[in-house]
Structures are given as structure tokens and as C-alpha cells.
Design a protein around this motif. Structure first.
Motif, mmCIF file in Angstrom:
data_model
loop_
_atom_site.group_PDB
_atom_site.id
_atom_site.type_symbol
_atom_site.label_atom_id
_atom_site.label_comp_id
_atom_site.label_asym_id
_atom_site.label_seq_id
_atom_site.Cartn_x
_atom_site.Cartn_y
_atom_site.Cartn_z
ATOM 1 N N THR A 155 1.081 -1.186 0.048
ATOM 2 C CA THR A 155 -0.061 0.097 0.250
ATOM 3 C C THR A 155 0.637 1.267 -0.083
ATOM 4 O O THR A 155 2.188 1.081 0.200
ATOM 5 N N ILE A 183 -3.656 5.942 -7.664
ATOM 6 C CA ILE A 183 -4.349 5.294 -6.530
ATOM 7 C C ILE A 183 -5.783 4.713 -7.011
ATOM 8 O O ILE A 183 -6.665 5.346 -7.667
ATOM 9 N N SER A 185 -7.675 2.960 -4.950
ATOM 10 C CA SER A 185 -8.826 3.276 -3.589
ATOM 11 C C SER A 185 -9.742 4.391 -3.945
ATOM 12 O O SER A 185 -9.380 5.171 -4.668
ATOM 13 N N LEU A 218 -3.358 3.144 1.185
ATOM 14 C CA LEU A 218 -3.969 3.219 -0.071
ATOM 15 C C LEU A 218 -3.536 1.978 -1.077
ATOM 16 O O LEU A 218 -2.327 1.940 -1.168
#
Length: 302
Positions: A155, A183, A185, A218
Motif C-alpha cells: 500500500t 491510486i 482506492s 491506499l
């Protein structure tokens, strides 16, 4: 943005062919048509700039292995920049060099290309007599074949208005420089960023500051992608598909994807034939630029 992984997936879904042989073929042909497109549009997306130190009494200098074509060469002392003029003909270059001259700042350069392999040699004239100057080389660069699947291990943490990405459980490597970071997420900003540098296994630098919120833990992806405007990134896929169907002698599908490919090229030429959308600029006639006429002349000898 169409990532390399998604481009391969697109070709497989369009053909309903997920065999390993066809996957290898799609990758081969997408890389071929990607480079063809870059050549058609002058490789503006692969422009690079490198700097080297001039060496007294040295005429020849190696350029970067990814050098393809010169755009501009400039000599600078850190304050003043002296643009050099290219001599394109070997015959003219030989004629100029019949008389050996030296000067603190050269005026001319000649590229000795190595067609088919990377790199080249640049020669300067007059021969530099001083090591007090730098040579800035701006050039069109060759492009590595895209081949690497997306990297998603661990992450990351990001900070608003900061270019540093900090990993947790990651193993970032130098070859990720030039790839694209995103990203995945839902709390991320959804934008793509080009990677400028790798500091360690757990730290990379983006070319632009991260525009989203400061967040940690993330999920993310680091991907290869065609360095083309987003609406053009599908074109290497179309090229690979019309080649695929041509190989299989399916003329209907071959013609369809050939039309998609050539039509996309034509649309892109209309859109990107000039850097500006301003019609006044597009109609403006090209004029020869005026450069500073002063060059340091100390140390000229023959």
C-alpha cells in the motif's frame, strides 16, 4: 488512461483469443504500431533533455543511448545560452573541418547516427578549448518496448501538494521511472501521475505534486502506458488487430480495424498538427528565429 495491461486485454476480448501465442503477437504488434505513431507525429511525447560537460580539445561526445533525432543543442555557462546550428551533410561537415579551429564556445554540431541501434556521436566545431561550459542536448528519444504488467504490491501513503509517495510492503525499482502511478482506492483522486524518480524500495517521486487528499494505506497501481494523448492510446491496439486479422485472412475484420487505425491517425493529425488551438497561430507563417549573435571568441586558433 489505457494501461498496457488493459490494451492487451482489449485485443484479447475483441478477438476472443486468449492463447499465449496470440497474446505475444498482440504485444509485438502494439509496440510496433506505437512506434510508428510516434514517428508520424515527430515523437513530441518522447522529448528528452540531457546535459554534459564540455572537455577542452575534445570534438566528439557520446549522446544518450535513447537518442533518435536532434531538436536543439545549446552551450551554456549557466547564465548565457548559445544555440548551435546543425550541419546535416557529411560532405559539408568534412569541408568545414578541413581547417582545425578551437574556441571556448562552438557554433556548429554534426550528428553521426547509428541507425538500427541506440545512441549516436555528436561532433562540435570549433573544437571546445575550455571545460567551463555545458552542452544541453534536446532530442527525440527512442521508446522502450512496453512489456511489464501492473505493479500493485503493498500500500502507499500520499500527501496533498507533495510529490513523494511512501510505500508499505513495496519494492519500488529504478525501471519504474517513466511509468504511471494511480491510486485505485476510492478515496484517491483518480488521476494518473508519471514517476520521475525512485529513492528507495519504499519511496518514489512523481513529476507533479499529488492533487488529492493526504491519505495512508491506499491501494495503487504502477503501469506502463502508451505516451500518447488519451484518445490516441487505442490506436496501437487497432493496428495490432488489423494485422492479426490480416494474418488470419479475415478481410472483413482486417478492413474494419484498418479503417479504425487510419481514421484515428487522420483525426489525430487534425487535432495535433499544431501545439495551439488558436487559428491565428496556426495561420502564422514560420520564420527563422533570431539567435544572439555574440559568441565568446577568446582562444580561437587555426
Amino acid at each position: 488512461m489505457l494501461t498496457w495491461d488493459n490494451a492487451v486485454y482489449f485485443c484479447q476480448k475483441q478477438t476472443r483469443d486468449d492463447s499465449s501465442d496470440s497474446k505475444t503477437y498482440f504485444k509485438l504488434m502494439m509496440n510496433h504500431y506505437y512506434k510508428e505513431i510516434l514517428a508520424i507525429f515527430g515523437r513530441a511525447e518522447t522529448r528528452e533533455e540531457k546535459t554534459c560537460d564540455l572537455v577542452a580539445d575534445q570534438q566528439d561526445y557520446q549522446v544518450s543511448p535513447d537518442f533518435k533525432r536532434a531538436i536543439s543543442f545549446v552551450v551554456t555557462d549557466g547564465t548565457t545560452r548559445w544555440p548551435l546550428q546543425e550541419v546535416e551533410s557529411q560532405e559539408n561537415w568534412d569541408y568545414i573541418n578541413r581547417i582545425e579551429q578551437t574556441s571556448s564556445v562552438p557554433r556548429l554540431f554534426f550528428i553521426k547516427p547509428r541507425l538500427g541501434v541506440g545512441g549516436a556521436v555528436v561532433e562540435l566545431y570549433p573544437i571546445p578549448s575550455s571545460a567551463d561550459y555545458d552542452l544541453i542536448m534536446v532530442y527525440e528519444a527512442t521508446t522502450r518496448d512496453l512489456a511489464v504488467d501492473a505493479y500493485t504490491t503493498g500500500t502507499v501513503s500520499v500527501t496533498h501538494d507533495d510529490a513523494t509517495v511512501t510505500g508499505d510492503g513495496t519494492t519500488f525499482i529504478d525501471s519504474m521511472i517513466g511509468r504511471y502511478f494511480n491510486i485505485t482506492s476510492t478515496t484517491g483522486d483518480g488521476l494518473w501521475y508519471r514517476i520521475a524518480d525512485r529513492a528507495s524500495d519504499v519511496s518514489i517521486e512523481l513529476e507533479n505534486y499529488y492533487d488529492g487528499s493526504t491519505l495512508a494505506g491506499l491501494s495503487y497501481q504502477i503501469c506502463e502506458a502508451f505516451a500518447l494523448p488519451e484518445e490516441m492510446q487505442i490506436l496501437p491496439c487497432y493496428g495490432a488487430l488489423f494485422s492479426y486479422y490480416g494474418m488470419r485472412k479475415d478481410t472483413t475484420q482486417e478492413a474494419k480495424y484498418y479503417k479504425f487505425y487510419t481514421g484515428g491517425i487522420a483525426d489525430a493529425k487534425r487535432e495535433y498538427s499544431n501545439k495551439s488551438r488558436n487559428p491565428l497561430i496556426k495561420r502564422f507563417s514560420h520564420r527563422k528565429l533570431t539567435y544572439p549573435s555574440y559568441f565568446p571568441q577568446d582562444g580561437i586558433s587555426s
